[in-house]
Design an enzyme around this catalytic site. Sequence first.
Site, PDB file in Angstrom:
ATOM      1  N   SER A  48       0.834  -1.213   0.000  1.00 52.63           N
ATOM      2  CA  SER A  48       0.000   0.000   0.000  1.00 52.63           C
ATOM      3  C   SER A  48       0.860   1.250   0.000  1.00 52.63           C
ATOM      4  O   SER A  48       0.362   2.342  -0.269  1.00 52.63           O
ATOM      5  CB  SER A  48      -0.947  -0.002   1.203  1.00 52.63           C
ATOM      6  N   HIS A  49       2.156   1.136   0.335  1.00 53.60           N
ATOM      7  CA  HIS A  49       3.034   2.306   0.325  1.00 53.60           C
ATOM      8  C   HIS A  49       4.254   2.081  -0.568  1.00 53.60           C
ATOM      9  O   HIS A  49       5.316   2.646  -0.348  1.00 53.60           O
ATOM     10  CB  HIS A  49       3.410   2.698   1.763  1.00 53.60           C
ATOM     11  N   ARG A  53       1.878   4.016  -4.859  1.00 59.18           N
ATOM     12  CA  ARG A  53       1.745   5.425  -4.460  1.00 59.18           C
ATOM     13  C   ARG A  53       2.066   6.390  -5.603  1.00 59.18           C
ATOM     14  O   ARG A  53       1.725   7.568  -5.537  1.00 59.18           O
ATOM     15  CB  ARG A  53       2.652   5.745  -3.276  1.00 59.18           C
ATOM     16  N   HIS A 121       2.256  14.225   2.647  1.00 64.73           N
ATOM     17  CA  HIS A 121       2.899  13.075   3.294  1.00 64.73           C
ATOM     18  C   HIS A 121       2.177  11.772   2.944  1.00 64.73           C
ATOM     19  O   HIS A 121       0.991  11.629   3.198  1.00 64.73           O
ATOM     20  CB  HIS A 121       2.883  13.255   4.813  1.00 64.73           C
ATOM     21  N   THR A 161      -5.821   8.202   9.393  1.00 60.53           N
ATOM     22  CA  THR A 161      -5.347   6.851   9.695  1.00 60.53           C
ATOM     23  C   THR A 161      -4.101   6.917  10.578  1.00 60.53           C
ATOM     24  O   THR A 161      -3.600   5.896  11.050  1.00 60.53           O
ATOM     25  CB  THR A 161      -5.065   6.068   8.392  1.00 60.53           C
ATOM     26  N   ALA A 181      -0.743   2.130  11.442  1.00 62.73           N
ATOM     27  CA  ALA A 181      -1.838   3.084  11.417  1.00 62.73           C
ATOM     28  C   ALA A 181      -2.615   2.911  12.722  1.00 62.73           C
ATOM     29  O   ALA A 181      -2.668   1.801  13.275  1.00 62.73           O
ATOM     30  CB  ALA A 181      -2.736   2.797  10.221  1.00 62.73           C
ATOM     31  N   ARG A 187      -5.409   3.114   5.095  1.00 64.66           N
ATOM     32  CA  ARG A 187      -6.371   3.410   4.025  1.00 64.66           C
ATOM     33  C   ARG A 187      -5.936   2.728   2.728  1.00 64.66           C
ATOM     34  O   ARG A 187      -6.740   2.234   1.950  1.00 64.66           O
ATOM     35  CB  ARG A 187      -6.402   4.934   3.819  1.00 64.66           C
ATOM     36  N   GLU A 189      -4.634  -0.037   2.290  1.00 67.80           N
ATOM     37  CA  GLU A 189      -5.039  -1.456   2.236  1.00 67.80           C
ATOM     38  C   GLU A 189      -6.476  -1.579   1.711  1.00 67.80           C
ATOM     39  O   GLU A 189      -6.806  -2.524   0.983  1.00 67.80           O
ATOM     40  CB  GLU A 189      -4.927  -2.105   3.618  1.00 67.80           C
ATOM     41  N   LYS A 231      -9.063   2.782  22.698  1.00 70.81           N
ATOM     42  CA  LYS A 231      -7.620   2.959  22.933  1.00 70.81           C
ATOM     43  C   LYS A 231      -6.945   3.528  21.670  1.00 70.81           C
ATOM     44  O   LYS A 231      -6.190   4.507  21.742  1.00 70.81           O
ATOM     45  CB  LYS A 231      -6.977   1.636  23.346  1.00 70.81           C
TER      46      LYS A 231
HETATM   47  P1  NDP Z   1       0.308  -3.480   9.701  1.00 69.18           P
HETATM   48  O1  NDP Z   1      -0.898  -3.721  10.537  1.00 69.18           O
HETATM   49  O2  NDP Z   1       0.494  -4.287   8.484  1.00 69.18           O
HETATM   50  O3  NDP Z   1       1.623  -3.638  10.580  1.00 69.18           O
HETATM   51  C1  NDP Z   1       1.802  -2.885  11.736  1.00 69.18           C
HETATM   52  C2  NDP Z   1       3.068  -3.275  12.464  1.00 69.18           C
HETATM   53  O4  NDP Z   1       2.849  -4.496  13.173  1.00 69.18           O
HETATM   54  C3  NDP Z   1       4.286  -3.527  11.578  1.00 69.18           C
HETATM   55  O5  NDP Z   1       5.438  -3.041  12.224  1.00 69.18           O
HETATM   56  C4  NDP Z   1       4.288  -5.055  11.442  1.00 69.18           C
HETATM   57  O6  NDP Z   1       5.574  -5.606  11.142  1.00 69.18           O
HETATM   58  C5  NDP Z   1       3.836  -5.461  12.814  1.00 69.18           C
HETATM   59  N1  NDP Z   1       3.207  -6.785  12.866  1.00 69.18           N
HETATM   60  C6  NDP Z   1       2.258  -7.278  12.048  1.00 69.18           C
HETATM   61  N2  NDP Z   1       1.929  -8.527  12.418  1.00 69.18           N
HETATM   62  C7  NDP Z   1       2.693  -8.822  13.497  1.00 69.18           C
HETATM   63  C8  NDP Z   1       2.831  -9.966  14.333  1.00 69.18           C
HETATM   64  N3  NDP Z   1       2.100 -11.068  14.144  1.00 69.18           N
HETATM   65  N4  NDP Z   1       3.725  -9.922  15.351  1.00 69.18           N
HETATM   66  C9  NDP Z   1       4.473  -8.816  15.563  1.00 69.18           C
HETATM   67  N5  NDP Z   1       4.391  -7.697  14.791  1.00 69.18           N
HETATM   68  C10 NDP Z   1       3.514  -7.715  13.781  1.00 69.18           C
HETATM   69  O7  NDP Z   1       0.396  -1.918   9.289  1.00 69.18           O
HETATM   70  P2  NDP Z   1      -0.755  -0.849   9.015  1.00 69.18           P
HETATM   71  O8  NDP Z   1      -1.729  -1.354   7.994  1.00 69.18           O
HETATM   72  O9  NDP Z   1      -1.311  -0.360  10.294  1.00 69.18           O
HETATM   73  O10 NDP Z   1       0.126   0.319   8.356  1.00 69.18           O
HETATM   74  C11 NDP Z   1       0.813   0.074   7.137  1.00 69.18           C
HETATM   75  C12 NDP Z   1       1.694   1.237   6.776  1.00 69.18           C
HETATM   76  O11 NDP Z   1       0.922   2.353   6.376  1.00 69.18           O
HETATM   77  C13 NDP Z   1       2.626   1.753   7.867  1.00 69.18           C
HETATM   78  O12 NDP Z   1       3.947   1.650   7.373  1.00 69.18           O
HETATM   79  C14 NDP Z   1       2.242   3.212   8.047  1.00 69.18           C
HETATM   80  O13 NDP Z   1       3.322   4.103   8.302  1.00 69.18           O
HETATM   81  C15 NDP Z   1       1.621   3.528   6.703  1.00 69.18           C
HETATM   82  N6  NDP Z   1       0.700   4.653   6.808  1.00 69.18           N
HETATM   83  C16 NDP Z   1       1.118   5.880   6.409  1.00 69.18           C
HETATM   84  C17 NDP Z   1       0.281   6.966   6.522  1.00 69.18           C
HETATM   85  C18 NDP Z   1       0.721   8.336   6.164  1.00 69.18           C
HETATM   86  O14 NDP Z   1      -0.050   9.269   6.293  1.00 69.18           O
HETATM   87  N7  NDP Z   1       1.912   8.575   5.720  1.00 69.18           N
HETATM   88  C19 NDP Z   1      -1.085   6.829   7.033  1.00 69.18           C
HETATM   89  C20 NDP Z   1      -1.394   5.490   7.481  1.00 69.18           C
HETATM   90  C21 NDP Z   1      -0.536   4.432   7.348  1.00 69.18           C
HETATM   91  P3  NDP Z   1       5.826  -6.233   9.646  1.00 69.18           P
HETATM   92  O15 NDP Z   1       5.873  -5.041   8.718  1.00 69.18           O
HETATM   93  O16 NDP Z   1       7.121  -6.948   9.755  1.00 69.18           O
HETATM   94  O17 NDP Z   1       4.672  -7.153   9.347  1.00 69.18           O
HETATM   95  O1  PYC Z   2      -2.716   4.348   3.831  1.00 66.42           O
HETATM   96  O2  PYC Z   2      -3.851   5.447   5.337  1.00 66.42           O
HETATM   97  C1  PYC Z   2      -3.027   5.406   4.425  1.00 66.42           C
HETATM   98  C2  PYC Z   2      -2.337   6.638   4.024  1.00 66.42           C
HETATM   99  C3  PYC Z   2      -2.749   7.907   4.179  1.00 66.42           C
HETATM  100  C4  PYC Z   2      -1.766   8.717   3.643  1.00 66.42           C
HETATM  101  C5  PYC Z   2      -0.785   7.910   3.179  1.00 66.42           C
HETATM  102  N1  PYC Z   2      -1.144   6.638   3.421  1.00 66.42           N
END
Ligand code: NDP
Ligand code: PYC
Length: 336
Positions: A48-49, A53, A121, A161, A181, A187, A189, A231
């Site tokens: 997703s990133h 993008r 961002h 997010t 997130a 988002r 995803e 939370k």
């Molecule tokens: P995930 O839920 O996929 O992962 C969250 C974290 O949990 C990661 O560090 C992941 O490590 C870890 N994890 C997952 N499964 C396990 C497990 N079973 N045991 C231990 N650790 C685990 O991520 P999100 O969907 O919440 O977010 C994805 C990305 O989106 C992030 O990188 C975030 O920065 C980005 N994002 C950016 C935004 C922006 O505005 N710039 C906005 C929202 C999100 P691993 O990667 O090794 O699986």
């Molecule tokens: O995946 O939620 C997201 C997101 C928002 C901005 C960049 N990534």
Amino acid sequence: MPPATVNLTIRAAYELASDVLVRNGMSALHADAVARSVVAGQHDECHSHGLYRLLVCVKGLRSGKVSGNAMPALLDVAPSIVRVDARSAFSQVAFNQATPVLVLKARESGMAALSINNCYHFSALWQEVEALAEQGVAAIAMTPSHAYVAPAGGKQPLFGTNPFAFAWPRPGKAPFVFDFATSVAARGEVELALRNQQPLPDGWAIDRNGDPTNDPHEALQGAMLPFGSYKGSALSAMIELLAGPLLGDLMSFESLEHDGGARITPFHGELIIAFSPERFSGAALEANRARAEVLLQRIVGQGARLPSQRRFAARARSFREGVHLDEALYKEICAL
Ligand code: NDP
Ligand code: PYC
């Protein structure tokens, strides 16, 4: 049948990304930084990133709202605060230019904060905290996005997010990094689920009427949900406040208003805090590092995995075999 994929070397993926960005008006400096960011997302299999993008990056550049060449302006605000104004460009060049100052200030004062302002961002935050941990500091990072997420108990999108990331340096080893997130999922995803015509898992989103939905289209029209109910909701509010009003920058609902229907990358600030283990621990540095290792070993010792373990394995695989991306996405990117 699984969708057809294209296999690219990391170098070819970088050249594709930077070429697309330069052809859409970006300076070489910004194109290099943004291309490295999306290729890092791709090689760590954070799809997703990753290269996906580029679609919204180009939309932002073509809208005229995102600057492809603004040079960031650094301001030394206080002994432990540095501010960088990205001047309506993507965040990566501002981050790259401000981090040496952040690290220096953290080494001098024990801890220091970086305020990135006025940036578009989109990147995964692990890229930033991991880069800081590689320079020997522990770091946390947080940023809003657009109003996509309903507060726990509510039905209307208000929070972003809002990702939150942390890195702990481990000399001689990959750092301990997590990055998530504060919504149940990013988002991006949900957008990928829509592209791939896949239903969402239960609990990710509600539709416009506030009813649970598994349909990504309905979810994008309605609201996503915070992780961990009240939370995650409280953490998300904290990120709005610290990376919004504290920095003098926009919150997610303001970012969406600023977007004005263009549906491009969110525009706001980011807060990054760095901690110097040397300053905090002094003569006990090595003993405290060793105690931290005991904690991490006891996590894996009982069969749990460390966050980022999957990512690091994906990175190693991508460096051996190249990256894989959906053929339809590859064609869309080439058309840009
Ligand atoms: P995930 O839920 O996929 O992962 C969250 C974290 O949990 C990661 O560090 C992941 O490590 C870890 N994890 C997952 N499964 C396990 C497990 N079973 N045991 C231990 N650790 C685990 O991520 P999100 O969907 O919440 O977010 C994805 C990305 O989106 C992030 O990188 C975030 O920065 C980005 N994002 C950016 C935004 C922006 O505005 N710039 C906005 C929202 C999100 P691993 O990667 O090794 O699986
Ligand atoms: O995946 O939620 C997201 C997101 C928002 C901005 C960049 N990534």
